[in-house]
Scaffold this motif. Structure first.
Motif, short mmCIF file in Angstrom:
data_model
loop_
_atom_site.label_atom_id
_atom_site.label_comp_id
_atom_site.label_asym_id
_atom_site.label_seq_id
_atom_site.Cartn_x
_atom_site.Cartn_y
_atom_site.Cartn_z
N GLY A 165 0.79 -1.23 0.00
CA GLY A 165 0.00 0.00 0.00
C GLY A 165 0.82 1.27 0.00
O GLY A 165 0.26 2.37 0.13
N TRP A 166 2.16 1.17 -0.17
CA TRP A 166 3.00 2.36 -0.16
C TRP A 166 2.64 3.27 -1.34
O TRP A 166 2.41 2.81 -2.46
CB TRP A 166 4.47 1.98 -0.24
N PRO A 171 -2.23 -3.10 -2.70
CA PRO A 171 -1.47 -4.25 -2.20
C PRO A 171 -1.63 -5.45 -3.12
O PRO A 171 -2.48 -5.47 -4.00
CB PRO A 171 -2.09 -4.50 -0.82
N ASP A 172 -0.78 -6.43 -2.89
CA ASP A 172 -0.86 -7.72 -3.58
C ASP A 172 -0.42 -7.67 -5.04
O ASP A 172 -0.75 -8.58 -5.81
CB ASP A 172 -2.28 -8.31 -3.49
N ILE A 173 0.29 -6.63 -5.45
CA ILE A 173 0.91 -6.63 -6.77
C ILE A 173 2.38 -6.25 -6.62
O ILE A 173 2.76 -5.60 -5.64
CB ILE A 173 0.22 -5.66 -7.75
N PHE A 174 3.19 -6.66 -7.57
CA PHE A 174 4.60 -6.27 -7.55
C PHE A 174 4.78 -4.95 -8.28
O PHE A 174 4.31 -4.77 -9.40
CB PHE A 174 5.48 -7.36 -8.19
N PHE A 175 5.48 -4.04 -7.60
CA PHE A 175 5.63 -2.68 -8.11
C PHE A 175 7.06 -2.24 -7.80
O PHE A 175 7.60 -2.55 -6.74
CB PHE A 175 4.63 -1.76 -7.39
N SER A 176 7.69 -1.53 -8.73
CA SER A 176 9.06 -1.06 -8.50
C SER A 176 9.04 0.19 -7.64
O SER A 176 8.48 1.22 -8.02
CB SER A 176 9.74 -0.77 -9.84
#
Length: 563
Positions: A412-413, A418-423
């Motif tokens: 959640g940043w 949430p629950d996904i990959f993010f750079s």
């Protein structure tokens, strides 16, 4: 100068007799060099057979004595057994042994006891060493070849970290080539490298692994729908995830690399591996980050190593946003100069935010294609170095005061679901943890870039469900002019119709990290890499305009710095 080598069973009384005789000479004669080899009785026959085969001798008893030249090397000259050695000593030094049979037997028993104790100590010492098991998939890939030296030299994981390397082969036809790579890796003679083994089954290759590096890529076929391509990736990496869950160490670190949908693939692994901490699975953004640093270094005439804290947000190989707000430059030749630690702001030195927003993404997108064309081969060296750099930071900590980009599981940043990959921008500490930097100010342009990347990732995940799935007719319409003819070479293995889509061995795997982008790049990118504006117009070719992401296309018209 020569040395005498005495080898025999640890309980052999004749070995005890000539050993003490040789010790006496070595103690009193400065130039008499002695080397003793004591072998356990149950291992003697095999050791003797192998040694004689290696040196071309014929001998069948204990002990065995030979003479070697220290400064010249070679196999040496066989002297013989106990009797021959005593005759040799008598002739050269006029010395004889005075031991009787009882003393020989007692010393032989003492030697056996001493050998047992030494073997027990060595076994205990080896048990205290716990080497790191590293598995590299798709080991025929050129990146694997360069990566082996980087990770086994001690500069990556640490100067005292021993390791075993598992090489996973996807196709039987590549087994011999990968075995050759394994032999060459052992020829490096790195003291920290225990062994290199080749596997064809992930269940065996992932067994007790502490690090798994994925170099697998699925080539998107001509006229293949984006949804079908993602489904193939989902099947492959979900299978890998289930094997990792069952076989790998519970603290296993997983790195997903390449030009495929690495964020998507990392998500599939986490969903299939509940026993592995999601913080231990990452998507590698270092390759893209280093390419952007190189381009900025070129523009400012500085060493790319002097470009630090350049950030890549979002979908690493999809829609991403390059953020230079925190980027600093070392060694810039400006009006003010300082010591090695002195830096200047990249934004101030570039003087052109428009270039950062509109041209930098396109230049990065075509960077490795341009380099590969100039070199005439795949750009595997820089990719291997990027992976090794990430591992080094993960295990030993990142440089103080510098930020890096890493695809991690969102909590959640910065408003990322949430629950996904993010750079995200991260730092790393020597304990093996990464930390998302959460105090970066987001401008309106950055927020829009993140929004586009979020929609892109949500759309990719949504294609696996009916909720976001669009008809193939609509996707074909949007991609009609985007797929050029596949001109890939040997590095891609063609799949066969009717093969299982669950086992990665039956899926089409690209062995060139650059191949996938070359196959699917638009004519604008491949024809003229010096035209970044055209590249931007063709960004994210794989995604088609769908109703859930209509705002993405609107934002693209505004010239946002997302890819």
């Amino acid at each position: 100068m020569a040395k005498i080598v005495i080898a025999g069973r640890s309980d052999c009384p004749y070995f005890a007799r000539i050993e003490l005789l040789a010790d006496r000479l070595a103690k009193n004669l400065k130039k008499f060099k002695l080397h003793k080899i004591m072998v356990q009785p149950n291992e003697w026959e095999e050791w003797l057979k192998n040694t004689c085969a290696e040196k071309g001798w014929e001998f069948s008893s204990s002990p065995m004595v030979w003479r070697e030249l220290i400064d010249r090397g070679g196999k040496g000259v066989l002297i013989g057994g106990a009797n021959e050695f005593q005759e040799y000593i008598k002739a050269y030094y006029d010395l004889e042994s005075e031991m009787n049979s009882y003393e020989m037997t007692m010393v032989g028993a003492e030697n056996r006891h001493t050998k047992d104790e030494l073997d027990a100590e060595e076994k205990l010492y080896k048990s205290l060493s716990r080497p790191v098991n590293v598995c590299i998939t798709n080991a025929i890939h050129p990146v694997c070849y360069h990566l082996l030296h980087n990770i086994s030299s001690g500069n990556t994981l640490g100067p005292k970290v021993e390791l075993r390397i598992h090489l996973l082969v996807s196709l039987e036809e590549d087994i011999d080539a990968v075995k050759g790579i394994a032999m060459e890796a052992e020829d490096l003679a790195h003291s920290l490298l225990r062994n290199v083994k080749v596997f064809t089954d992930p269940n065996d290759a992932f067994e007790n692994c502490n690090i798994i590096i994925f170099l697998d890529e699925l080539l998107r076929q001509e006229d293949e729908y984006h949804q079908d391509w993602l489904i193939r990736n989902e099947q492959m990496f979900s299978y890998y995830g289930s094997v990792i869950n069952d076989k790998a160490s519970k603290n296993c670190k997983v790195l997903v690399c390449g030009n495929g949908p690495v964020n998507f693939n990392a998500t599939m692994i986490v969903r299939s591996a509940p026993n592995i901490a999601r913080q231990n699975v990452v998507a590698v953004a270092t390759v893209i980050e280093n390419q952007a640093k190189s381009i900025i270094g070129e523009k400012l005439s500085v060493n790319p190593a002097g470009v630090v804290s350049l950030l890549v947000w979002g979908n690493i190989n999809g829609k991403r946003y390059f953020d230079v707000s925190k980027c600093r430059i070392h060694g810039y030749d400006g009006a003010i100069k300082g010591p090695y630690w002195y830096t200047v702001s990249a934004m101030e030195m570039l003087h052109d935010n428009k270039w950062v927003v509109s041209e930098l993404p396109g230049l990065v997108a075509s960077r490795h294609i341009k380099v590969a064309r100039v070199m005439g081969r795949s750009t595997s060296l820089s990719t291997a170095n990027s992976i090794a750099t990430l591992l080094q930071h993960w295990y030993r900590g990142s440089p103080h005061g510098e930020l890096f980009s890493l695809g991690v599981y969102s909590e959640g940043w910065y408003g990322v679901p949430p629950d996904i990959f993010f750079s995200f921008p991260v730092t790393m500490d020597p304990k093996g943890y990464w930390h998302v930097v959460q105090d970066i100010f987001l401008t309106s342009e950055t927020k829009n870039g993140l929004k586009n990347a979020i929609e892109d990732l949500v759309y990719e995940i949504g294609l696996l469900t009916e909720e976001f799935s669009t008809s193939k007719e609509e996707e074909a319409k949007s991609e009609r002019s985007e797929e050029p003819e596949n001109k890939s070479g040997r590095s891609t293995v063609q799949g066969q119709k009717g093969e299982s889509k669950t086992d990665p061995k039956n899926l089409e795997i690209s062995t060139d990290l650059n191949e996938d982008l070359e196959t699917h790049a638009s004519p604008d990118i491949t024809a003229d890499v010096t035209a970044p504006t055209d590249v931007m117009k063709a960004e994210h070719l794989d995604a088609a305009p769908h109703s859930p992401v209509e705002e993405v296309e609107n934002n693209k018209e505004k010239g946002l710095a997302s890819h």
